[in-house]
Design an enzyme around this catalytic site. Sequence first.
Site, PDB file in Angstrom:
ATOM      1  N   ARG A   1     -43.455  -9.204 -26.857  1.00 21.54           N
ATOM      2  CA  ARG A   1     -43.409  -7.598 -27.193  1.00 21.54           C
ATOM      3  C   ARG A   1     -44.993  -7.563 -27.348  1.00 21.54           C
ATOM      4  O   ARG A   1     -45.647  -8.466 -27.663  1.00 21.54           O
ATOM      5  CB  ARG A   1     -42.816  -7.558 -28.442  1.00 21.54           C
TER       6      ARG A   1
ATOM      7  N   SER B   1     -33.029   1.734 -34.150  1.00 23.57           N
ATOM      8  CA  SER B   1     -32.679   0.878 -33.909  1.00 23.57           C
ATOM      9  C   SER B   1     -31.809   0.674 -32.504  1.00 23.57           C
ATOM     10  O   SER B   1     -30.916   1.546 -32.299  1.00 23.57           O
ATOM     11  CB  SER B   1     -31.527   0.052 -35.098  1.00 23.57           C
TER      12      SER B   1
ATOM     13  N   TYR C   1     -30.556   4.573 -27.880  1.00 22.92           N
ATOM     14  CA  TYR C   1     -31.936   4.854 -28.652  1.00 22.92           C
ATOM     15  C   TYR C   1     -32.906   5.162 -27.765  1.00 22.92           C
ATOM     16  O   TYR C   1     -33.671   6.041 -28.036  1.00 22.92           O
ATOM     17  CB  TYR C   1     -32.073   3.451 -29.638  1.00 22.92           C
TER      18      TYR C   1
ATOM     19  N   LYS D   1     -35.035   8.692 -27.853  1.00 23.17           N
ATOM     20  CA  LYS D   1     -36.470   8.769 -28.065  1.00 23.17           C
ATOM     21  C   LYS D   1     -37.238   9.559 -27.049  1.00 23.17           C
ATOM     22  O   LYS D   1     -38.055  10.064 -26.778  1.00 23.17           O
ATOM     23  CB  LYS D   1     -37.111   7.530 -28.480  1.00 23.17           C
TER      24      LYS D   1
ATOM     25  N   VAL E   1     -43.736  -2.255 -33.897  1.00 27.67           N
ATOM     26  CA  VAL E   1     -44.625  -2.289 -35.062  1.00 27.67           C
ATOM     27  C   VAL E   1     -44.225  -3.264 -36.184  1.00 27.67           C
ATOM     28  O   VAL E   1     -42.976  -3.300 -36.429  1.00 27.67           O
ATOM     29  CB  VAL E   1     -44.725  -0.777 -35.539  1.00 27.67           C
TER      30      VAL E   1
ATOM     31  N   ILE F   1     -32.937  16.090 -41.536  1.00 30.64           N
ATOM     32  CA  ILE F   1     -33.336  16.726 -40.475  1.00 30.64           C
ATOM     33  C   ILE F   1     -32.097  17.184 -39.617  1.00 30.64           C
ATOM     34  O   ILE F   1     -32.294  18.124 -38.854  1.00 30.64           O
ATOM     35  CB  ILE F   1     -34.278  16.030 -39.507  1.00 30.64           C
TER      36      ILE F   1
ATOM     37  N   ASP G   1     -37.623  13.243 -46.064  1.00 30.85           N
ATOM     38  CA  ASP G   1     -36.946  11.929 -45.878  1.00 30.85           C
ATOM     39  C   ASP G   1     -35.495  12.100 -46.451  1.00 30.85           C
ATOM     40  O   ASP G   1     -35.599  12.472 -47.519  1.00 30.85           O
ATOM     41  CB  ASP G   1     -37.565  10.739 -46.008  1.00 30.85           C
TER      42      ASP G   1
HETATM   43  P1  NAD Z   1     -37.509   3.261 -40.903  1.00 26.23           P
HETATM   44  O1  NAD Z   1     -36.171   3.252 -40.670  1.00 26.23           O
HETATM   45  O2  NAD Z   1     -38.398   2.538 -41.670  1.00 26.23           O
HETATM   46  O3  NAD Z   1     -38.199   4.953 -41.097  1.00 26.23           O
HETATM   47  C1  NAD Z   1     -37.381   6.049 -40.785  1.00 26.23           C
HETATM   48  C2  NAD Z   1     -37.426   7.048 -41.813  1.00 26.23           C
HETATM   49  O4  NAD Z   1     -36.673   8.168 -41.263  1.00 26.23           O
HETATM   50  C3  NAD Z   1     -36.557   6.251 -42.892  1.00 26.23           C
HETATM   51  O5  NAD Z   1     -37.368   6.731 -44.053  1.00 26.23           O
HETATM   52  C4  NAD Z   1     -35.441   7.159 -43.217  1.00 26.23           C
HETATM   53  O6  NAD Z   1     -34.889   7.364 -44.362  1.00 26.23           O
HETATM   54  C5  NAD Z   1     -35.665   8.339 -42.185  1.00 26.23           C
HETATM   55  N1  NAD Z   1     -34.675   9.164 -41.895  1.00 26.23           N
HETATM   56  C6  NAD Z   1     -33.577   8.749 -40.990  1.00 26.23           C
HETATM   57  N2  NAD Z   1     -32.638   9.502 -40.749  1.00 26.23           N
HETATM   58  C7  NAD Z   1     -33.249  10.748 -41.229  1.00 26.23           C
HETATM   59  C8  NAD Z   1     -32.493  12.218 -41.340  1.00 26.23           C
HETATM   60  N3  NAD Z   1     -31.372  12.629 -40.890  1.00 26.23           N
HETATM   61  N4  NAD Z   1     -33.240  13.092 -42.133  1.00 26.23           N
HETATM   62  C9  NAD Z   1     -34.350  12.779 -42.695  1.00 26.23           C
HETATM   63  N5  NAD Z   1     -34.805  11.566 -42.538  1.00 26.23           N
HETATM   64  C10 NAD Z   1     -34.469  10.625 -42.023  1.00 26.23           C
HETATM   65  O7  NAD Z   1     -38.199   2.998 -39.290  1.00 26.23           O
HETATM   66  P2  NAD Z   1     -39.694   2.964 -38.853  1.00 26.23           P
HETATM   67  O8  NAD Z   1     -39.897   1.565 -38.022  1.00 26.23           O
HETATM   68  O9  NAD Z   1     -40.704   3.166 -40.000  1.00 26.23           O
HETATM   69  O10 NAD Z   1     -39.728   4.104 -37.519  1.00 26.23           O
HETATM   70  C11 NAD Z   1     -40.296   5.224 -37.744  1.00 26.23           C
HETATM   71  C12 NAD Z   1     -40.453   6.021 -36.544  1.00 26.23           C
HETATM   72  O11 NAD Z   1     -41.193   5.215 -35.522  1.00 26.23           O
HETATM   73  C13 NAD Z   1     -39.053   6.255 -35.849  1.00 26.23           C
HETATM   74  O12 NAD Z   1     -38.971   7.560 -35.152  1.00 26.23           O
HETATM   75  C14 NAD Z   1     -38.865   5.174 -34.832  1.00 26.23           C
HETATM   76  O13 NAD Z   1     -38.045   5.721 -33.710  1.00 26.23           O
HETATM   77  C15 NAD Z   1     -40.448   5.021 -34.349  1.00 26.23           C
HETATM   78  N6  NAD Z   1     -40.611   3.742 -33.697  1.00 26.23           N
HETATM   79  C16 NAD Z   1     -40.572   2.491 -34.384  1.00 26.23           C
HETATM   80  C17 NAD Z   1     -40.936   1.350 -33.830  1.00 26.23           C
HETATM   81  C18 NAD Z   1     -41.215  -0.034 -34.507  1.00 26.23           C
HETATM   82  O14 NAD Z   1     -41.444  -0.878 -34.077  1.00 26.23           O
HETATM   83  N7  NAD Z   1     -40.739   0.273 -35.940  1.00 26.23           N
HETATM   84  C19 NAD Z   1     -41.451   1.442 -32.457  1.00 26.23           C
HETATM   85  C20 NAD Z   1     -41.323   2.707 -31.707  1.00 26.23           C
HETATM   86  C21 NAD Z   1     -41.059   3.933 -32.299  1.00 26.23           C
HETATM   87  C1  UD1 Z   2     -38.228  -2.311 -31.685  1.00 31.73           C
HETATM   88  C2  UD1 Z   2     -37.974  -1.090 -32.531  1.00 31.73           C
HETATM   89  C3  UD1 Z   2     -37.575   0.179 -31.996  1.00 31.73           C
HETATM   90  C4  UD1 Z   2     -38.721   0.531 -31.118  1.00 31.73           C
HETATM   91  C5  UD1 Z   2     -39.134  -0.463 -30.104  1.00 31.73           C
HETATM   92  C6  UD1 Z   2     -40.304  -0.069 -29.142  1.00 31.73           C
HETATM   93  C7  UD1 Z   2     -37.277  -2.161 -34.720  1.00 31.73           C
HETATM   94  C8  UD1 Z   2     -35.959  -2.278 -35.409  1.00 31.73           C
HETATM   95  N1  UD1 Z   2     -37.016  -1.467 -33.326  1.00 31.73           N
HETATM   96  O1  UD1 Z   2     -37.010  -2.357 -30.565  1.00 31.73           O
HETATM   97  O2  UD1 Z   2     -37.611   1.088 -33.014  1.00 31.73           O
HETATM   98  O3  UD1 Z   2     -38.599   1.811 -30.499  1.00 31.73           O
HETATM   99  O4  UD1 Z   2     -39.479  -1.621 -30.847  1.00 31.73           O
HETATM  100  O5  UD1 Z   2     -41.122  -1.131 -28.903  1.00 31.73           O
HETATM  101  O6  UD1 Z   2     -38.159  -2.088 -35.091  1.00 31.73           O
HETATM  102  N2  UD1 Z   2     -34.676 -10.656 -31.777  1.00 31.73           N
HETATM  103  C9  UD1 Z   2     -34.351 -11.774 -32.278  1.00 31.73           C
HETATM  104  N3  UD1 Z   2     -33.724 -12.231 -33.486  1.00 31.73           N
HETATM  105  C10 UD1 Z   2     -33.518 -11.077 -34.266  1.00 31.73           C
HETATM  106  C11 UD1 Z   2     -33.874  -9.825 -34.037  1.00 31.73           C
HETATM  107  C12 UD1 Z   2     -34.577  -9.705 -32.778  1.00 31.73           C
HETATM  108  O7  UD1 Z   2     -34.613 -12.871 -31.111  1.00 31.73           O
HETATM  109  O8  UD1 Z   2     -33.163 -11.869 -35.579  1.00 31.73           O
HETATM  110  C13 UD1 Z   2     -35.240 -10.209 -30.550  1.00 31.73           C
HETATM  111  C14 UD1 Z   2     -34.643  -9.192 -29.871  1.00 31.73           C
HETATM  112  O9  UD1 Z   2     -33.434  -9.502 -29.177  1.00 31.73           O
HETATM  113  C15 UD1 Z   2     -35.507  -8.652 -29.055  1.00 31.73           C
HETATM  114  C16 UD1 Z   2     -36.970  -8.798 -29.775  1.00 31.73           C
HETATM  115  O10 UD1 Z   2     -36.464  -9.685 -30.904  1.00 31.73           O
HETATM  116  O11 UD1 Z   2     -35.851  -9.461 -27.734  1.00 31.73           O
HETATM  117  C17 UD1 Z   2     -37.484  -7.717 -30.589  1.00 31.73           C
HETATM  118  O12 UD1 Z   2     -36.158  -7.009 -31.072  1.00 31.73           O
HETATM  119  P1  UD1 Z   2     -36.288  -5.948 -32.234  1.00 31.73           P
HETATM  120  O13 UD1 Z   2     -37.196  -6.242 -33.388  1.00 31.73           O
HETATM  121  O14 UD1 Z   2     -35.164  -5.478 -32.816  1.00 31.73           O
HETATM  122  O15 UD1 Z   2     -37.330  -4.778 -31.462  1.00 31.73           O
HETATM  123  P2  UD1 Z   2     -36.965  -3.959 -30.167  1.00 31.73           P
HETATM  124  O16 UD1 Z   2     -35.508  -4.013 -29.786  1.00 31.73           O
HETATM  125  O17 UD1 Z   2     -37.994  -4.329 -29.051  1.00 31.73           O
END
Ligand code: NAD
Ligand code: UD1
Length: 312
Positions: A211, A80, A143, A147, A173, A56, A33
């Site tokens: 969602r 994001s 984004y 992905k 998540v 990476i 990371d």
């Molecule tokens: P996060 O930002 O907490 O985790 C991402 C991690 O990747 C961080 O620790 C960051 O430091 C690391 N990172 C970023 N750029 C990097 C680089 N160039 N080299 C090495 N490390 C790097 O986000 P998260 O929500 O934990 O997401 C984890 C994964 O799950 C991501 O691939 C994201 O696209 C995917 N994902 C997340 C959600 C969600 O709802 N959070 C939904 C769908 C997919």
């Molecule tokens: C999220 C994830 C993304 C993932 C995707 C897949 C994050 C930051 N993004 O995107 O990595 O691939 O799910 O399911 O976890 N909203 C508000 N107020 C706010 C923020 C957001 O109303 O302050 C709304 C947004 O407009 C959207 C919803 O909440 O309608 C979810 O937004 P967000 O949490 O950013 O997630 P996704 O865009 O769905």
Amino acid sequence: MSKIVVTGGAGFIGSMLVRSLLANGAAEVIVLDDLSSGKRENLAGVGGARLEARDIRNYDAIAPVLAGAAVVYHLAAIPSVPRSIHDPIPSHDVNINGTFNVFRACAEGKVGRVVYAASSSAYGDTEALPKVESMPPNPMSPYAAQKLMGEYYASVFHTCFGVETVSLRFFNVYGPRQDPSSPYSGVLSLFNRAILDRRSPMIHGDGEQSRDFTYVEDVAELCIKAANAGPHVLGRVYNAGNGNRYTLNLVWEVLQKIEGVSVPPVYGPPREGDVRHSQADTAAAVRDLGHAPRFTLEEGLRLTLDWYRHNG
Ligand code: NAD
Ligand code: UD1
């Protein structure tokens, strides 16, 4: 001793996955990371996690860390939707070029299996719900396209180079350690922080978008199941969601009920690139991976609130 690597393991989901792996018997987990959004504190007190602070985007830096691993969980990304629209170059570099480097290093380093963190954003705005893996993808943001490209690489590295890959499309998540400090933070991290501060959250649009909010431990467990599943899963893509969908208005209602307060939200303009509804069809993941999410929305929200209450 088999080597296990979690890219992005200092982030929100990755640090939960590291904990789950250690709880499931792994002796050591290597976290690769660059700490750009991840934090050392996310792994505080986790015996058995070893951090390799590398980027990476730098193939030479990461190849030796990945080489010979039994399993690589590839979660490192800039995750994001709005950030990829406002500032697309870094997202492209990390999510596409960095992901290619990870798959290339896994192929050349003879890694046993790669589990790739894909995204439900690949579906875009489809009329039909729930979203099934057989639907054609329809990315609506850089984004989502990035992905999706990662999934295609996962599949192609399996067919062309024999790497064992599985892609899991995570649906929104939430849970402990999700960072609420950025304007790009996930909505539930912002909602949790707001309710504890007795502040109104900002809802983009009418709040009736929905969602499939999925608790982070359920996602971590599914990643491990994907690493251990039989050969029928290789090169394939699975939904990693809960199978339900909740509107933002309803989630805010639940949080107010749990906290016993009344705080009306503030509504703003809808967000660019936003998907209206998202819900996973989990049948394939249940059938092929043994997916069995354990946390209801209310249980997950209670655990998450408790964590934010005690951890700032
Ligand atoms: P996060 O930002 O907490 O985790 C991402 C991690 O990747 C961080 O620790 C960051 O430091 C690391 N990172 C970023 N750029 C990097 C680089 N160039 N080299 C090495 N490390 C790097 O986000 P998260 O929500 O934990 O997401 C984890 C994964 O799950 C991501 O691939 C994201 O696209 C995917 N994902 C997340 C959600 C969600 O709802 N959070 C939904 C769908 C997919
Ligand atoms: C999220 C994830 C993304 C993932 C995707 C897949 C994050 C930051 N993004 O995107 O990595 O691939 O799910 O399911 O976890 N909203 C508000 N107020 C706010 C923020 C957001 O109303 O302050 C709304 C947004 O407009 C959207 C919803 O909440 O309608 C979810 O937004 P967000 O949490 O950013 O997630 P996704 O865009 O769905």
